[in-house]
Design a protein around this motif. Structure first.
Motif, PDB file in Angstrom:
ATOM      1  N   LEU A  35      18.733 -11.759  46.282  1.00 28.60           N
ATOM      2  CA  LEU A  35      20.097 -11.991  45.836  1.00 28.60           C
ATOM      3  C   LEU A  35      20.943 -11.687  46.669  1.00 28.60           C
ATOM      4  CD1 LEU A  35      19.006 -11.438  42.021  1.00 28.60           C
ATOM      5  CD2 LEU A  35      19.589 -13.724  43.218  1.00 28.60           C
ATOM      6  N   GLN A  36      20.807 -10.388  47.273  1.00 27.46           N
ATOM      7  CA  GLN A  36      21.739  -9.704  48.126  1.00 27.46           C
ATOM      8  C   GLN A  36      21.894 -10.632  49.442  1.00 27.46           C
ATOM      9  OE1 GLN A  36      19.841  -5.825  48.262  1.00 27.46           O
ATOM     10  NE2 GLN A  36      21.284  -4.950  46.861  1.00 27.46           N
ATOM     11  N   ALA A  37      20.592 -11.040  50.001  1.00 31.04           N
ATOM     12  CA  ALA A  37      20.705 -11.751  51.299  1.00 31.04           C
ATOM     13  C   ALA A  37      21.529 -13.295  51.093  1.00 31.04           C
ATOM     14  CB  ALA A  37      19.352 -12.173  51.562  1.00 31.04           C
ATOM     15  N   GLN A  38      21.345 -13.736  49.946  1.00 33.09           N
ATOM     16  CA  GLN A  38      22.288 -15.053  49.538  1.00 33.09           C
ATOM     17  C   GLN A  38      23.746 -14.541  49.268  1.00 33.09           C
ATOM     18  OE1 GLN A  38      20.572 -17.157  46.137  1.00 33.09           O
ATOM     19  NE2 GLN A  38      18.629 -16.753  46.653  1.00 33.09           N
ATOM     20  N   SER A  39      23.797 -13.396  48.817  1.00 32.41           N
ATOM     21  CA  SER A  39      25.360 -13.070  49.015  1.00 32.41           C
ATOM     22  C   SER A  39      25.945 -12.373  50.192  1.00 32.41           C
ATOM     23  CB  SER A  39      25.530 -12.059  47.862  1.00 32.41           C
ATOM     24  OG  SER A  39      25.359 -12.572  46.716  1.00 32.41           O
ATOM     25  N   ASN A  40      25.040 -12.706  51.271  1.00 34.33           N
ATOM     26  CA  ASN A  40      25.297 -12.060  52.604  1.00 34.33           C
ATOM     27  C   ASN A  40      25.501 -10.423  52.726  1.00 34.33           C
ATOM     28  OD1 ASN A  40      25.679 -12.873  55.418  1.00 34.33           O
ATOM     29  ND2 ASN A  40      27.868 -12.672  55.213  1.00 34.33           N
ATOM     30  N   GLN A  41      24.785  -9.857  51.816  1.00 33.47           N
ATOM     31  CA  GLN A  41      24.736  -8.264  51.692  1.00 33.47           C
ATOM     32  C   GLN A  41      23.528  -7.820  52.693  1.00 33.47           C
ATOM     33  OE1 GLN A  41      25.052  -7.145  47.650  1.00 33.47           O
ATOM     34  NE2 GLN A  41      27.160  -7.935  47.499  1.00 33.47           N
ATOM     35  N   LEU A  42      23.436  -8.244  53.850  1.00 25.26           N
ATOM     36  CA  LEU A  42      22.061  -8.310  54.648  1.00 25.26           C
ATOM     37  C   LEU A  42      21.593  -6.909  54.660  1.00 25.26           C
ATOM     38  CD1 LEU A  42      22.975 -10.831  57.263  1.00 25.26           C
ATOM     39  CD2 LEU A  42      21.513 -11.152  55.066  1.00 25.26           C
ATOM     40  N   GLU A  43      22.493  -5.919  55.022  1.00 22.63           N
ATOM     41  CA  GLU A  43      22.211  -4.280  55.209  1.00 22.63           C
ATOM     42  C   GLU A  43      21.449  -3.933  53.787  1.00 22.63           C
ATOM     43  OE1 GLU A  43      21.816  -2.997  57.758  1.00 22.63           O
ATOM     44  OE2 GLU A  43      23.289  -3.779  59.399  1.00 22.63           O
ATOM     45  N   LEU A  44      22.188  -4.065  52.674  1.00 22.29           N
ATOM     46  CA  LEU A  44      21.611  -3.669  51.564  1.00 22.29           C
ATOM     47  C   LEU A  44      20.208  -4.345  51.110  1.00 22.29           C
ATOM     48  CD1 LEU A  44      24.606  -3.774  49.067  1.00 22.29           C
ATOM     49  CD2 LEU A  44      23.413  -1.701  49.956  1.00 22.29           C
ATOM     50  N   ALA A  45      20.226  -5.631  51.382  1.00 20.24           N
ATOM     51  CA  ALA A  45      18.954  -6.306  51.128  1.00 20.24           C
ATOM     52  C   ALA A  45      17.868  -5.661  52.144  1.00 20.24           C
ATOM     53  CB  ALA A  45      19.237  -7.670  51.789  1.00 20.24           C
ATOM     54  N   LEU A  46      18.211  -5.279  53.255  1.00 21.39           N
ATOM     55  CA  LEU A  46      17.133  -4.726  54.329  1.00 21.39           C
ATOM     56  C   LEU A  46      16.602  -3.328  53.680  1.00 21.39           C
ATOM     57  CD1 LEU A  46      15.528  -5.225  56.843  1.00 21.39           C
ATOM     58  CD2 LEU A  46      17.415  -4.089  58.249  1.00 21.39           C
ATOM     59  N   LYS A  47      17.449  -2.752  53.081  1.00 18.61           N
ATOM     60  CA  LYS A  47      17.104  -1.402  52.644  1.00 18.61           C
ATOM     61  C   LYS A  47      16.149  -1.354  51.591  1.00 18.61           C
ATOM     62  CE  LYS A  47      21.357   1.280  53.702  1.00 18.61           C
ATOM     63  NZ  LYS A  47      22.540   1.858  53.414  1.00 18.61           N
ATOM     64  N   ASN A  48      16.620  -2.600  50.540  1.00 13.71           N
ATOM     65  CA  ASN A  48      15.561  -2.792  49.271  1.00 13.71           C
ATOM     66  C   ASN A  48      14.192  -3.507  49.667  1.00 13.71           C
ATOM     67  OD1 ASN A  48      17.084  -1.947  47.053  1.00 13.71           O
ATOM     68  ND2 ASN A  48      18.480  -3.519  47.548  1.00 13.71           N
ATOM     69  N   VAL A  49      14.307  -4.104  50.811  1.00 16.11           N
ATOM     70  CA  VAL A  49      12.870  -4.650  51.406  1.00 16.11           C
ATOM     71  C   VAL A  49      12.083  -3.407  51.919  1.00 16.11           C
ATOM     72  CG1 VAL A  49      11.655  -5.943  53.180  1.00 16.11           C
ATOM     73  CG2 VAL A  49      13.768  -6.985  51.869  1.00 16.11           C
ATOM     74  N   ASN A  50      12.695  -2.499  52.501  1.00 20.82           N
ATOM     75  CA  ASN A  50      12.095  -1.395  53.368  1.00 20.82           C
ATOM     76  C   ASN A  50      11.587  -0.676  52.120  1.00 20.82           C
ATOM     77  OD1 ASN A  50      12.263  -1.968  55.942  1.00 20.82           O
ATOM     78  ND2 ASN A  50      14.435  -1.002  56.278  1.00 20.82           N
ATOM     79  N   LYS A  51      12.190  -0.277  50.974  1.00 17.17           N
ATOM     80  CA  LYS A  51      11.628   0.552  49.870  1.00 17.17           C
ATOM     81  C   LYS A  51      10.380  -0.258  49.270  1.00 17.17           C
ATOM     82  CE  LYS A  51      16.045   2.164  48.056  1.00 17.17           C
ATOM     83  NZ  LYS A  51      16.973   2.109  46.689  1.00 17.17           N
ATOM     84  N   ALA A  52      10.510  -1.689  49.168  1.00 18.11           N
ATOM     85  CA  ALA A  52       9.150  -2.378  48.646  1.00 18.11           C
ATOM     86  C   ALA A  52       8.211  -2.378  49.439  1.00 18.11           C
ATOM     87  CB  ALA A  52       9.590  -3.824  48.385  1.00 18.11           C
ATOM     88  N   LEU A  53       8.297  -2.443  50.924  1.00 15.78           N
ATOM     89  CA  LEU A  53       7.411  -2.283  51.765  1.00 15.78           C
ATOM     90  C   LEU A  53       6.584  -0.866  51.875  1.00 15.78           C
ATOM     91  CD1 LEU A  53       8.911  -4.316  54.830  1.00 15.78           C
ATOM     92  CD2 LEU A  53       6.757  -4.870  53.802  1.00 15.78           C
ATOM     93  N   ARG A  54       7.423   0.189  51.485  1.00 12.86           N
ATOM     94  CA  ARG A  54       6.857   1.477  51.666  1.00 12.86           C
ATOM     95  C   ARG A  54       5.694   1.797  50.167  1.00 12.86           C
ATOM     96  NH1 ARG A  54      11.925   3.362  53.369  1.00 12.86           N
ATOM     97  NH2 ARG A  54      12.703   3.630  51.228  1.00 12.86           N
ATOM     98  N   LYS A  55       5.840   0.749  49.332  1.00 11.66           N
ATOM     99  CA  LYS A  55       4.912   0.725  48.242  1.00 11.66           C
ATOM    100  C   LYS A  55       3.821  -0.312  48.421  1.00 11.66           C
ATOM    101  CE  LYS A  55       8.298   2.581  44.671  1.00 11.66           C
ATOM    102  NZ  LYS A  55       8.865   2.122  43.451  1.00 11.66           N
ATOM    103  N   ARG A  56       4.508  -1.264  49.027  1.00  8.63           N
ATOM    104  CA  ARG A  56       3.180  -2.480  49.294  1.00  8.63           C
ATOM    105  C   ARG A  56       3.503  -3.035  50.775  1.00  8.63           C
ATOM    106  NH1 ARG A  56       3.712  -6.204  43.852  1.00  8.63           N
ATOM    107  NH2 ARG A  56       3.106  -4.575  42.371  1.00  8.63           N
ATOM    108  N   PRO A  57       2.754  -2.298  51.605  1.00  6.64           N
ATOM    109  CA  PRO A  57       3.027  -2.605  53.261  1.00  6.64           C
ATOM    110  C   PRO A  57       2.465  -3.658  53.499  1.00  6.64           C
ATOM    111  CG  PRO A  57       1.868  -0.697  52.964  1.00  6.64           C
ATOM    112  CD  PRO A  57       2.132  -1.036  51.552  1.00  6.64           C
TER     113      PRO A  57
END
Length: 564
Positions: free
Chosen positions: A186-208
């Motif tokens: 949703l953040q990527a759709q709103s062009n909040q790319l840096e915030l989106a990347l932080k959340n993806v990194n959080k998800a990847l730490r749990k499910r790499p």
């Protein structure tokens, strides 16, 4: 009569029997604790039959009403799931929401029911209900995989995205990896790319190792324009996930995208060594090798796809292209003959070009005649191709005879009629041409191409100009930026002595397509309008771009000699 029952009806009747079977078995299993009395059971069977027959006959309102009532009254999971599937198939989200709500009320600890409710609530933009349901799922199972709930959920408006983001960020589920990915999307759709990347990194730490998470991070890095980090991420991910074909293919595709085709081909070679039957990898490798002029290598990859259910036609087509590049024309012809599906027409056009280069147009005419027998579904294209060849050979009458045969066999095919129109002489075949053009507009009354053809023909004949103008203006409504239609309108209005409209239309046409024919007409309209300064400008431009064109002599004669 039974043979005429369509496949949709069969599907519905089959689901009726499945539903009745599940209801009967449920009743049998619970006979000792009767939740449905005989009368209510009979009523349920009748209600489901009415619903299915209503659905088969397109009466979705009756079907959904009956299934909603059945689902709410019954404690059968099969009934509820079937009712939900019908509601979702018919895109009646309110009915689906009602069914899912009642299911959760009846079975408050049934996790699949909550999954349904959360998914439908998200689709219905009931975000608070969705958040509450997600929280309750995680209370029952803190490690629940919520990815299926989120499938296909993508709010279309910025307001809905903001609303969903606020709801999810306020929910207990916000740290669940699947929810983090939804928030990131949703953040990527709103062009909040840096915030989106932080959340993806959080998800990847749990499910790499989740493929979707890995690829979303890569897409975000691409969107940020960071090629170096994207390459590093793909390289790390491919090493850590050596057995993940999708990730490794994505890396190869990215290398191709950034013009590192040699590196991509090396990666693809490694992939095909591990997965020798990976069709997509073989196909991409084949095309990449062709681009790199490594034709023998390309052939090795593409030959492996000759029996592929997905890539067979593409493989034959590019094997033919590869053979052409190697100047092996007979091999290319053999491969082009094997192509079917979406590439059929382009393969036959390429085949015709080879025969033309070889000076064997008579041979290809015979081949295309046989093709009409082998591929009757492509008969229209094949007739047109043969007519084009006959015209190229100077046999216009033979081409027309062939098209006459084609129109008799396929009377409602506008492309065949249009092919006739292009061959008919506007003066010698006036009546026949008029009939063909009228037939075209009966078949496709709103086609800008056919409207323009009729308008231009009438303009050439200098008759029924008011009618011709209406056709041209109507064609412009459907294709307002088409130079050929603007040229036709300019030509007609010039003949009507409406020089203001003529110069306006021809000026637009000339700006879109600065051909000498349009330019000459434009210049004449300017001259007749009295816009001599603009006329001189256009004439000078034409003389610069087309210095030896004889059409300019007539324009030069219009220039008044300077007075001394």
């Amino acid at each position: 009569m039974s043979s005429r029952i369509n496949s949709m009806a069969i599907k519905h009747y089959s689901s009726t029997f499945l539903l009745l079977g599940s209801m009967a078995s449920t009743a049998h299993l619970r006979a000792s604790e009767p939740t449905l009395h005989n009368e209510s059971h009979k009523e349920a069977i009748l209600q489901s039959m009415v619903a299915e027959f209503a659905l088969a006959n397109g009466d979705t309102a009756t079907a959904l009403h009956n299934y909603t009532v059945l689902a709410i009254r019954s404690d059968s999971t099969a009934v509820k799931q079937h009712a939900l599937n019908i509601a979702i198939e018919q895109n009646d989200l309110q009915a689906a929401l009602d069914i899912a709500r009642h299911w959760v009320l009846q079975e408050p600890k049934d996790v699949p029911a909550k999954f349904y409710l959360a998914h439908i609530a998200l689709k219905s933009h009931e975000y608070e209900l969705a958040a509450q349901t997600l929280d309750s799922i995680l209370n029952l199972d803190s490690n629940a995989d919520l990815e299926n709930i989120l499938a296909g959920i993508s709010p279309e408006t910025a307001q809905d995205r903001d609303s969903l983001l606020k709801t999810l960020n306020a929910s207990k589920a916000k740290d669940n990896p699947s929810i983090l990915i939804l928030i990131a999307g949703l953040q990527a759709q709103s062009n909040q790319l840096e915030l989106a990347l932080k959340n993806v990194n959080k998800a990847l730490r749990k499910r790499p190792k989740v493929t979707g998470f890995i690829l979303l991070k890569a897409n975000l890095l691409m969107a940020l324009g960071d090629d170096e980090e994207t390459l590093k991420w793909f390289e790390r991910s491919s090493k850590k996930n050596k057995n993940n074909l999708e990730v490794r293919l994505a890396e190869a595709r990215y290398l191709i995208k950034i013009n590192q085709a040699e590196a991509a081909l090396d990666k693809l070679a490694q992939i095909t060594n591990v997965w020798p039957n990976a069709d997509e990898a073989l196909f991409i490798a084949g095309l990449t090798a062709i681009d790199l002029k490594k034709y023998d290598q390309a052939e090795q990859y593409l030959v492996g796809l000759r029996y592929s259910s997905q890539y067979q036609n593409e493989a034959y087509f590019y094997l033919a292209v590869n053979a052409e590049r190697k100047q092996q024309e007979e091999t290319a012809k053999a491969y082009y003959r094997l192509v079917d599906g979406n590439l059929y027409t382009v393969s036959r056009r390429n085949l015709i070009s080879i025969y033309d280069r070889q000076g064997k147009l008579n041979d290809v005419l015979r081949f295309l005649t046989q093709e009409r027998v082998n591929y009757p579904q492509h008969a229209s294209f094949l007739y047109q191709a043969q007519a084009e060849i006959l015209k190229r050979m100077g046999h216009d009458k033979a081409a027309l005879r062939l098209l006459d045969e084609a129109v008799k066999n396929l009377p409602d095919d506008p492309e065949l009629v249009y092919s006739q129109v292009l061959l008919l002489d506007p003066f010698q075949n006036r009546e026949r041409l008029d009939k063909a053009l009228k037939q075209l507009l009966q078949l496709e009354p709103n086609s800008p191409t056919y409207l323009n053809a009729y308008a231009y023909t009438l303009a050439l004949q200098n008759r029924r100009l008011d009618e011709a103008r209406r056709y041209a203006e109507r064609a412009l409504e459907f294709a307002p930026e088409q130079a050929s239609i603007l040229d036709t309108l300019g030509y007609i209005t010039f003949l009507q002595n409406d020089f203001d409209r003529a110069s306006q239309a021809l000026g637009q046409a000339y700006a879109l397509s600065p051909s000498v024919n349009i330019g000459v007409r434009y210049a004449k309209s300017l001259y007749m309008q009295g816009a001599l300064e603009k006329f001189n400008q256009v004439l000078q431009q034409l003389q610069l771009n087309h210095p030896n064109d004889p059409q300019l002599n007539q324009l030069n004669s219009l220039i008044l000699p300077e007075k001394h």
